[in-house]
Design a protein around this motif. Structure first.
Motif, PDB file in Angstrom:
ATOM      1  N   GLU A  76      -1.836  -5.519   0.609  1.00 11.52           N
ATOM      2  CA  GLU A  76      -0.760  -4.653   0.137  1.00 11.52           C
ATOM      3  C   GLU A  76       0.582  -5.252   0.548  1.00 11.52           C
ATOM      4  O   GLU A  76       0.781  -5.620   1.705  1.00 11.52           O
ATOM      5  N   ILE A  77       1.494  -5.333  -0.398  1.00 13.86           N
ATOM      6  CA  ILE A  77       2.787  -5.982  -0.174  1.00 13.86           C
ATOM      7  C   ILE A  77       3.893  -4.999  -0.525  1.00 13.86           C
ATOM      8  O   ILE A  77       4.026  -4.562  -1.670  1.00 13.86           O
ATOM      9  N   ARG A  78       4.668  -4.626   0.484  1.00 14.19           N
ATOM     10  CA  ARG A  78       5.786  -3.699   0.295  1.00 14.19           C
ATOM     11  C   ARG A  78       7.085  -4.383   0.708  1.00 14.19           C
ATOM     12  O   ARG A  78       7.133  -5.079   1.720  1.00 14.19           O
ATOM     13  N   PHE A  79       8.131  -4.146  -0.072  1.00 17.04           N
ATOM     14  CA  PHE A  79       9.438  -4.706   0.272  1.00 17.04           C
ATOM     15  C   PHE A  79      10.528  -3.961  -0.489  1.00 17.04           C
ATOM     16  O   PHE A  79      10.250  -3.215  -1.435  1.00 17.04           O
ATOM     17  N   ARG A  80      11.750  -4.172  -0.073  1.00 15.65           N
ATOM     18  CA  ARG A  80      12.916  -3.552  -0.714  1.00 15.65           C
ATOM     19  C   ARG A  80      13.916  -4.646  -1.056  1.00 15.65           C
ATOM     20  O   ARG A  80      14.196  -5.528  -0.241  1.00 15.65           O
ATOM     21  N   ASP A  81      14.428  -4.595  -2.276  1.00 12.29           N
ATOM     22  CA  ASP A  81      15.410  -5.584  -2.703  1.00 12.29           C
ATOM     23  C   ASP A  81      16.352  -4.934  -3.716  1.00 12.29           C
ATOM     24  O   ASP A  81      15.917  -4.205  -4.615  1.00 12.29           O
ATOM     25  N   LYS A  82      17.630  -5.177  -3.541  1.00 13.58           N
ATOM     26  CA  LYS A  82      18.658  -4.647  -4.447  1.00 13.58           C
ATOM     27  C   LYS A  82      18.529  -3.129  -4.600  1.00 13.58           C
ATOM     28  O   LYS A  82      18.546  -2.587  -5.716  1.00 13.58           O
ATOM     29  N   ASN A  83      18.346  -2.472  -3.462  1.00 13.55           N
ATOM     30  CA  ASN A  83      18.264  -1.009  -3.392  1.00 13.55           C
ATOM     31  C   ASN A  83      17.078  -0.431  -4.163  1.00 13.55           C
ATOM     32  O   ASN A  83      17.107   0.716  -4.614  1.00 13.55           O
ATOM     33  N   GLU A  84      16.030  -1.233  -4.317  1.00 15.43           N
ATOM     34  CA  GLU A  84      14.840  -0.771  -5.020  1.00 15.43           C
ATOM     35  C   GLU A  84      13.606  -1.104  -4.187  1.00 15.43           C
ATOM     36  O   GLU A  84      13.508  -2.195  -3.614  1.00 15.43           O
ATOM     37  N   ASP A  85      12.673  -0.160  -4.115  1.00 16.61           N
ATOM     38  CA  ASP A  85      11.421  -0.356  -3.385  1.00 16.61           C
ATOM     39  C   ASP A  85      10.342  -0.900  -4.320  1.00 16.61           C
ATOM     40  O   ASP A  85      10.215  -0.454  -5.463  1.00 16.61           O
ATOM     41  N   PHE A  86       9.562  -1.843  -3.792  1.00 17.51           N
ATOM     42  CA  PHE A  86       8.494  -2.460  -4.566  1.00 17.51           C
ATOM     43  C   PHE A  86       7.183  -2.379  -3.795  1.00 17.51           C
ATOM     44  O   PHE A  86       7.162  -2.446  -2.559  1.00 17.51           O
ATOM     45  N   PHE A  87       6.112  -2.263  -4.524  1.00 16.23           N
ATOM     46  CA  PHE A  87       4.780  -2.227  -3.922  1.00 16.23           C
ATOM     47  C   PHE A  87       3.798  -2.902  -4.867  1.00 16.23           C
ATOM     48  O   PHE A  87       3.667  -2.501  -6.028  1.00 16.23           O
ATOM     49  N   PHE A  88       3.128  -3.933  -4.368  1.00 12.45           N
ATOM     50  CA  PHE A  88       2.101  -4.623  -5.138  1.00 12.45           C
ATOM     51  C   PHE A  88       0.844  -4.753  -4.286  1.00 12.45           C
ATOM     52  O   PHE A  88       0.925  -4.857  -3.052  1.00 12.45           O
ATOM     53  N   THR A  89      -0.294  -4.775  -4.953  1.00 12.52           N
ATOM     54  CA  THR A  89      -1.564  -4.943  -4.255  1.00 12.52           C
ATOM     55  C   THR A  89      -2.326  -6.115  -4.852  1.00 12.52           C
ATOM     56  O   THR A  89      -2.598  -6.139  -6.060  1.00 12.52           O
ATOM     57  N   GLU A  90      -2.645  -7.101  -4.024  1.00 11.51           N
ATOM     58  CA  GLU A  90      -3.547  -8.171  -4.431  1.00 11.51           C
ATOM     59  C   GLU A  90      -4.970  -7.736  -4.089  1.00 11.51           C
ATOM     60  O   GLU A  90      -5.210  -7.198  -3.011  1.00 11.51           O
TER      61      GLU A  90
END
Length: 243
Positions: free
Chosen positions: A183-197
């Motif tokens: 599980e990969i979580r991060f924030r960039d340019k005031n937006e939250d992202f979540f991806f799962t490999e």
């Protein structure tokens, strides 16, 4: 906004963040692996190689520089668009689903850097092996470079934080229902992202079962990019040579 997809590889691989997170991949090591592999297979200059799930084409480009006629294919349209800038008379890139046979025959089909076991449908793992077999010419070799699941599970890092290009990637790993999840979580340019490999925990025995069902013959098994023999406990890679 939270980003996710059940067909995770179709969305995650098409983002710039995938390439940022994995920007530290060792290109020198990748080149040495291609040198070792083509020498082992005794491939002559000008022979045709299919790079299956080629991403942005780093292996394809290097193989072409060695003198081979290379086709790189991938499901990611953005990766293929990027790689296409490097095309020449003996190097081309196409969007293609690796579960299906390609329209040409090759002296070798390479599936590299754990680009296998992503599928939502179990039968697509077997379909990919069958497709590779059908893509080979009479004397061709198939190669799958996968992780050694036994080593990965034994040395799994449950959580870590990676800061790359001012982005904090929060990574969580776990085993569930026969799959290795990241599980990969991060924030960039005031937006939250979540991806799962999600990659199926395929062992050597599992691959041997696929090969038997596909009428494919396993020729050799290596445990690293120097092509040293596979050790189920200590090898980090599972490199399968078959035809």
């Amino acid at each position: 906004m939270l980003k996710d997809s059940s067909m995770w590889y179709a969305s995650w691989f098409d983002t710039p963040y995938y390439h940022i997170l994995y920007k530290d991949r060792n290109h020198i090591e990748a080149g040495e692996f291609m040198d070792n592999l083509t020498n082992y297979l005794n491939l002559e200059k000008g022979e045709k190689i299919l790079d299956l799930a080629c991403g942005k084409g780093r292996h394809s480009i290097y193989l072409n520089q060695l003198g081979y006629d290379v086709t790189g294919v991938d499901l990611s349209e953005k990766s293929i668009k990027y790689a296409s800038q490097f095309e020449n008379e003996t190097l081309k890139f196409r969007v293609h689903d690796m579960c299906r046979p390609y329209s040409e025959k090759f002296s070798a089909v390479f599936n590299l850097f754990t680009s296998f076991g992503y599928f939502d449908q179990e039968e697509d793992n077997l379909n990919t092996i069958k497709a590779i077999k059908s893509d080979l010419n009479e004397n061709g070799f198939g190669v799958i470079d996968f992780m050694n699941v036994n080593y990965i599970i034994e040395n799994l890092i449950p959580e870590e934080l990676k800061e790359i290009e001012d982005i904090n990637f929060h990574i969580k790993r776990y085993i569930q229902d026969g799959y290795i999840f990241k599980e990969i979580r991060f924030r960039d340019k005031n937006e939250d992202f979540f991806f799962t490999e999600r990659v199926k925990a395929i062992t050597l025995n599992d691959f041997e079962d696929y090969f038997n069902k596909a009428d494919v013959h396993l020729l050799d098994v290596f445990g690293d990019y120097q092509l040293r023999k596979f050790d189920i406990k200590n090898s980090q890679r599972l490199i399968l040579i078959f035809k």
